[in-house]
Write an enzyme that holds these catalytic residues in place. Structure first.
Site, mmCIF file in Angstrom:
data_model
loop_
_atom_site.group_PDB
_atom_site.id
_atom_site.type_symbol
_atom_site.label_atom_id
_atom_site.label_comp_id
_atom_site.label_asym_id
_atom_site.label_seq_id
_atom_site.Cartn_x
_atom_site.Cartn_y
_atom_site.Cartn_z
ATOM 1 N N TYR A 1 -8.828 22.288 4.667
ATOM 2 C CA TYR A 1 -8.988 23.707 4.775
ATOM 3 C C TYR A 1 -7.643 24.389 4.983
ATOM 4 O O TYR A 1 -7.004 25.447 4.677
ATOM 5 C CB TYR A 1 -9.967 24.484 4.820
ATOM 6 C CG TYR A 1 -10.830 23.712 4.220
ATOM 7 C CD1 TYR A 1 -11.541 24.720 2.874
ATOM 8 C CD2 TYR A 1 -12.351 23.152 4.342
ATOM 9 C CE1 TYR A 1 -12.245 24.632 1.640
ATOM 10 C CE2 TYR A 1 -13.385 23.103 4.043
ATOM 11 C CZ TYR A 1 -13.033 23.957 2.379
ATOM 12 O OH TYR A 1 -14.545 23.500 1.671
ATOM 13 N N GLU B 1 -27.956 -4.124 13.563
ATOM 14 C CA GLU B 1 -26.976 -3.080 12.756
ATOM 15 C C GLU B 1 -27.491 -1.882 12.662
ATOM 16 O O GLU B 1 -27.190 -0.439 12.000
ATOM 17 C CB GLU B 1 -27.379 -3.979 11.206
ATOM 18 C CG GLU B 1 -27.314 -3.339 9.250
ATOM 19 C CD GLU B 1 -28.444 -3.570 9.018
ATOM 20 O OE1 GLU B 1 -28.694 -5.727 8.714
ATOM 21 O OE2 GLU B 1 -28.113 -3.141 7.892
ATOM 22 N N ASP C 1 -30.277 -7.719 9.191
ATOM 23 C CA ASP C 1 -30.748 -8.171 8.864
ATOM 24 C C ASP C 1 -30.399 -9.519 7.341
ATOM 25 O O ASP C 1 -29.177 -10.394 7.791
ATOM 26 C CB ASP C 1 -31.715 -6.794 6.617
ATOM 27 C CG ASP C 1 -32.567 -5.911 7.925
ATOM 28 O OD1 ASP C 1 -32.499 -5.845 8.339
ATOM 29 O OD2 ASP C 1 -32.089 -4.668 6.876
#
Lengths: 384, 633
Positions: free
Chosen positions: A109, A203, A255
């Site tokens: 911006y 994780e 996982d």
């Protein structure tokens, strides 16, 4: 045990933003003298594409190759991005001079305006601005953090660690069931003391919270960190610092699926898209603790707790063993060259199932913290 | 004052003719009404036989003015001016002087009333009678011949020659005089002076169409402002339209060596409007040469007539060799044998059709092609510049002479692209879109009407101008501010119908014209590409400038150096890149155009124009089509 391993005066001095400002200025002074000597104005920017990402065998990390692109002012197709590069660099420079730490969105911006005499904006979107920002990072060799530019961060840390920031000491063992949020500019924090034997990176934030709830870190003398999925830069930097400055081994718990492996891979060797910062973020010594495919059998995870792998999983798993078409080198050597990893991946491709860490809870809520993790660490059952 | 004249109702005449052909009958019908009918019974054949009599050319003319281009007051006005100016230019050419022709057209208060078929209700239209004066500096007419020359139809010099000339038979002036006396009842006034006569001779005459002979009203010796020349004054009914000006303009385009002055008072009492086309060059075009006809160009009837009228040749072989071009003794023998006649037979025994068949099959050489008088590429270019002084680009192309059916012809084409004067001549389709205009010239004389039937016009529409970067709807004229000039010169221009301004279809002409227009197209394309590159370059510059401003400001913040200085240096770096580029690939840069838009016409060697035409079009990158805004994005 390792508490106060380093005396305070030996702490690594914090990087100052003045150095970055000077470096930035120097680069553009060189450009200015080229212009003054009527040389064609050119910005030399290392190429950030996958094809220019190489594996550094010595440092065992992903890093940028040697290809450099030239962004020329007097080329009609490049003049706009040339202007954008300078515009954003100017914004960064002004922020550094005033010791402001804007976000990249702030910078977007700050630099966005209509070009004089037209109805054209300097940037069409923030994506365009972000892209140019990365160009500046690779061009100057100054990372975003070094230029004091803040981004969203989501990593958390808990453990017997004392940090110091803006003159305040932060004891990371005193957050209760909460944790210390690793800030974007984590190099602006000094690690004063550490009383831990290793770093456990998990994780998932949920697992992190549970382990924290049980005070796993206190009982097992470790620092617990989560990147909440794919890790951001600050989390990875913090892991690296604990490893580098305090010599703590790093274990990663994800996982049991290719996505988890990718997360581990990023902690270990860096990512392709941010390969230019691996030298500060990657932690080649990080070890993969679990869940491994072999664990699924070993700990007798019930069959109905397994999830059928989807096509994306299979594709990702296969990719890990792919060789580059041009160089004929394995694209992920740390997977490809490891016998254990090959076994794991082949096992996955054979069974076509995956499992979440929470599957361990089938044996009781505390099975993960009280049985699985201690056993794995004691038996050194990790993959390097 | 309105005078009602019964005879010259052209439309009615046309209808009468349709009913009774040939026209002889129409004349005869009047006689029938005039004389009392015989009481005795006659057979139909006998009745017809009594009506029969010879018709003279003047009568034929009077009744068929429409065929000669005098169909209505609008056409007639243009046609009269055309016929008189044709004669003037031919007279100058005959003498080898640079033509100086002035035309004055003044509306009088006299009116001419006619029932035209143009108004639906058959109402009467009123046209003004104009006084038309055409004066030239040509060779003039011998005193003894003036009356005959202007007052007797089919009397002239051109009918007997086979060479390129403006008027087909030089008979138009008679039609004009007949039209004038039919519509205004006024005689023609002819003043003429030859170089050798001390004074000019002024004749006032009418044509007696019944006798085809001049009726002298008066004749006297007068002073003449020029050393030699002719001045013809006619009073004719006319409908003044823009076509008249167009005609003068296009005539001057076709005759760059002529000085043409046109003064018009379109309404009685108005201020005169003057158009003066000064000559574009001082070079007389090569005079056309006269040649004998080519056997292939002969109509059977015409050949038959020649054969029958021949008195000088003893044998058929002699007849062929003497009267036709490209017939050697051997060729004549060969043709005669092929037509089944001994070469030594008298000409009377020639079987016309068999001979023409033999000629068609006999592999005759083309006629000599160096007998024409084209405008010339350079002269045409200068001429276009004279008419369109602010045209952005002018180019011309020509073909070598060629022949159709044994008649030599040559095609020249030219174009003027862009510029206010060109735009004014083009039809505006919508804001900023113009339909190009075709100017047709036949033997250096503009063809004003009947473009739709004209081969020259059709071929322009046939060309795929899109190939040359000109927008075009299929089978239409290109949509561009463009004037295309098409010129055909020939010993015999093949008009589709007498009196029509349309060239008939001949494959050879079509092919030559197509090739000429294509090379013209390539030149135009070269120019458009060049202009696009220029625009592209300007575009590029402005983009760099916009960004350089931004960059200079940022650089100044980063380095503390002077913003204006950085900007200057940045802009310099673009120019130095261009220089580097031109040094490496000089061919990429277009050569300076030989014609600049603002300056005076510059004679430019043909080679340069060719060069432009050969410039390869710039690579079709996407960028080229971008607007500035798109570019910046």
């Amino acid at each position: 045990m390792v508490k106060n391993r380093k005396p305070e005066q030996n702490l690594r001095p914090l990087e100052t933003f003045d150095d970055s400002a000077k470096k930035l200025r120097q680069i553009f002074m060189n450009l200015a003298s080229d212009i003054a000597e009527s040389k064609p104005p050119v910005l030399r920017i290392p190429v950030r594409t996958a094809s220019n990402t190489v594996y550094d065998e010595n440092r065992k990390i992903l890093t940028l190759g040697e290809r450099v692109s030239e962004r020329r002012f007097n080329d009609i197709s490049e003049v706009r991005s040339f202007m954008q590069t300078l515009l954003l660099a100017r914004g960064i420079y002004e922020a550094l001079q005033h010791d402001d730490h804007p976000t990249i969105r702030d910078l977007y911006y700050y630099t966005l305006h209509t070009i004089e005499g037209t109805n054209i904006e300097t940037f069409n979107s923030q994506d365009e601005s972000n892209n140019i920002f990365q160009d500046i990072e690779v061009m100057t060799g100054l990372l975003r953090e070094q230029m004091g530019v803040v981004a969203e961060s989501r990593g958390a840390l808990v453990g017997d660690v004392v940090l110091q920031s803006k003159g305040n000491k932060i004891d990371c063992s005193k957050f209760g069931i909460g944790a210390f949020n690793i800030p974007s500019l984590c190099d602006q924090i000094q690690i004063v003391s550490v009383d831990a034997e290793y770093v456990l990176v998990v994780e998932k934030d949920a697992i992190f919270q549970r382990l924290n709830d049980y005070e796993f870190w206190r009982r097992n003398k470790c620092v617990l960190i989560t990147g909440k999925g794919q890790a951001d830069r600050a989390t990875r930097r913090m892991v690296r610092r604990l490893n580098e400055e305090w010599g703590l081994p790093v274990y990663v718990l994800t996982d049991a699926d290719p996505f988890g492996w990718y997360i581990y891979s990023t902690y270990r060797a860096g990512s392709i898209s941010l390969s230019y910062e691996s030298f500060r973020l990657a932690c080649p010594e990080a070890k993969f603790l679990g869940l491994t495919m072999t664990d699924l059998e070993k700990y007798e995870v019930p069959k109905d707790h397994l999830i059928k792998a989807n096509e994306m999983d299979i594709k990702r798993a296969k990719e890990l063993l792919v060789r580059d078409q041009k160089t004929k080198k394995p694209r992920y050597p740390w997977f490809y060259d490891s016998k254990r990893w090959r076994q794991e991946i082949h096992l996955f491709l054979e069974r076509r199932v995956k499992a979440e860490i929470e599957a361990k809870s089938s044996k009781g809520f505390r099975f993960l913290s009280d049985v699985y993790l201690p056993e794995k660490l004691a038996s050194k059952d990790w993959i390097v | 004052m309105v005078e009602a004249i019964p005879t010259p109702d052209i439309g009615a005449q046309g209808k009468a003719q349709k009913k009774a052909t040939p026209s002889v009958k129409a004349g005869a019908a009047k006689r029938k009404r005039a004389k009392p009918v015989h009481k005795e019974l006659l057979t139909a054949a006998e009745i017809e036989a009594r009506k029969m009599r010879a018709v003279n050319p003047a009568q034929y003319y009077r009744q068929n003015l429409g065929q000669l281009g005098f169909g209505d007051p609008e056409h007639a006005l243009v046609q009269t001016i055309k016929e008189l100016m044709d004669n003037s230019l031919d007279a100058c050419e005959a003498m080898g002087v640079l033509p100086e022709v002035s035309v004055e057209l003044t509306a009088t208060t006299k009116k001419y009333e006619v029932v035209t078929n143009k108004t639906k209700d058959g109402s009467v239209r009123i046209f003004p009678v104009f006084k038309l004066v055409v004066e030239d500096n040509g060779c003039g007419v011998l005193k003894s011949k003036v009356a005959k020359c202007f007052g007797s139809v089919l009397y002239g010099s051109k009918f007997f020659s086979f060479k390129q000339s403006r008027g087909q038979q030089g008979l138009g002036v008679h039609a004009a005089i007949i039209y004038a006396q039919l519509t205004s009842l006024e005689p023609a006034v002819i003043t003429t002076k030859t170089e050798s006569d001390p004074k000019a001779f002024r004749v006032v005459l009418k044509i007696d169409t019944e006798k085809n002979s001049p009726v002298l009203v008066s004749s006297e010796e007068v002073d003449f402002p020029r050393p030699h020349g002719t001045r013809v004054e006619l009073m004719i009914a006319g409908d003044y339209t823009q076509k008249v000006e167009s005609f003068i303009k296009e005539l001057s385009l076709a005759n760059p060596h002529a000085d043409l002055k046109f003064t018009v008072v379109a309404q009685p009492g108005q201020e005169p409007k003057v158009l003066h086309f000064k000559r574009a060059n001082e070079t007389l075009p090569p005079p056309p040469k006269e040649i004998r006809p080519h056997l292939l160009s002969m109509e059977p009837g015409a050949l038959l007539e020649m054969r029958s009228n021949d008195t000088c040749c003893a044998t058929a072989k002699q007849f062929l060799v003497r009267h036709f071009v490209r017939i050697s003794e051997a060729k004549a023998e060969e043709l005669l044998k092929a037509s089944g006649l001994a070469p030594s037979s008298p000409p009377k025994e020639i079987d016309v059709e068999a001979l023409l068949k033999a000629a068609r099959e006999g592999d005759l050489m083309r006629p000599p092609l160096d007998v024409l008088s084209p405008i010339g590429e350079d002269a045409l270019r200068q001429s276009i510049r004279r008419i369109y002084p602010d045209a952005e680009f002018i180019c011309t192309a020509s073909r070598e002479p060629w022949s159709y059916r044994g008649v030599p012809f040559q095609i020249e084409v030219g174009a003027a692209y862009g510029g206010q004067s060109v735009i004014e001549d083009c039809e505006r389709v919508k804001e900023g879109v113009f339909k190009s205009r075709v100017i047709r010239l036949a033997n250096k004389c503009p063809l004003i009407y009947d473009s739709k039937d004209c081969l020259l016009y059709k071929v322009v529409k046939e060309i795929n101008w899109r190939n040359y970067k000109l927008p075009q709807d299929e089978g239409n004229l290109p949509m561009a501010p463009l004037v295309i000039i098409v010129s055909l010169v020939s010993t015999k221009v093949p008009y589709s119908v007498p009196g029509k301004f349309a060239v008939a279809y001949h494959e050879e002409i079509r092919e030559q014209l197509r090739l000429a227009l294509q090379s013209l197209g390539r030149m135009i394309q070269g120019y458009i590409s060049h202009r696009q590159r220029q625009e592209h370059e300007q575009h590029r510059q402005s983009i760099f400038q916009i960004y350089a401003k931004e960059i200079a400001r940022d650089m100044s913040v980063l380095t503390g150096q002077d913003q204006a200085l950085i900007f200057e240096k940045l802009m310099e770096s673009i120019k130095s890149k261009q220089r580097a580029k031109t040094a490496h690939k000089p061919k990429q840069e277009a050569p300076t155009l030989p014609i600049n838009a603002s300056g005076p016409p510059q004679p430019c060697p043909e080679k340069k124009v060719e060069e432009i035409a050969k410039i390869p079009p710039p690579p079709k990158t996407k960028k080229q089509q971008f607007t500035l805004e798109e570019y910046l994005r």
